[in-house]
Design an enzyme around this catalytic site. Sequence first.
Site: not given
Ligand code: ASP
Length: 341
Positions: A15, A59-61, A91-92, A277, A279
């Site tokens: 992002t 995109d990190s996905s 962040t993903d 876990t 959790c």
């Molecule tokens: N979909 C974005 C990614 O992980 C989300 C982000 O960067 O926060 O590339």
Amino acid sequence: MNKSASILIIYTGGTIGMIHDKNSNSLKPVDFQRIKDLIPELQKFDYHLSTHCFDTPVDSSNMNPDLWIETVKIIEKNYNEYDGFVILHGTDTMAYTASALSFLLENINKPVILTGSQLPLESLRTDAKENLITAIEIAAAKQNNQSIVTEVCIYFEYQLYRGNRTHKFSAEDFEAFRSVNYPILAEAGVDIRFNHSVIQKQSTNAFKVYNKLDNNIAILKLFPGFTEQYVSAILNIRGLKAVIIETYGAGNAPVDLCFLSILETAIQKGIIILNITQCNGGSVEHGKYETSAMLERIGIISGKDMTLESAVAKLMFLLGNYADVTEIKNMLQTSLRGELS
Ligand code: ASP
């Protein structure tokens, strides 16, 4: 603080560098030049900042083991020339990448700081500027001419975390990450306050980079009512070498003879089963309840207080670089990079 520190910024996507694409009406990664234009403050640093941009920022996905290996190769190639590395990442899957890099980079005596943002840089209320600027400061921070941080970390929303202890906790809060089982390494206020006692010590052994990962693993998440077919389907995946079983609480699973016998047969065939876990905080404790004692009895390995992300990365790392199952099982229960207590 060393004013002339050299920092390499590796831009993988996420992002932080995305812009709104009118055609698809969604966010898409752009190249790093755009980031530099949007953060003129970067020119104010006295450090030498260089950048390396993925050919196609993702995109990190879309992150995967090949891209992790590509990233460690960039670090290896530039290791002697730079004082620290900042990786811009979505962040993903950032917690997975941070965990994987921590295993692939052994005895690293320089900071590798991953950061990103919840809002794109061009957004008015973006968190990207602070995250990137402070990540650079941390990567450059030295004491007695040595880097203060000598491990792979995530810096996000004023906090520095050990990378392999993190978990993406929120899809909308600026405070996106948590490290429940390990203290924060530093906090950024007016000054950056380092918690020196919990940061990895400098290593006297040679820096070593690994470039193999084996992704023949699976995750078996338990839920009340899971079926025998569900368990069998996962444990009979062709080529499977290891399974993470995501259990309840302190590592508990139902006392169901059929379920246990499927697991036991897999273990006898040489498949490693690691108990993690569901959790976010706390640890697997085999034997605390009857419902975990039998898991240990059939040969399931305790993942203790490792995060799921770290367990995934550690298994891929161990399977990729070691052949002996007993040795892998021992290493799974040993802290290699501070990933378990
Ligand atoms: N979909 C974005 C990614 O992980 C989300 C982000 O960067 O926060 O590339």
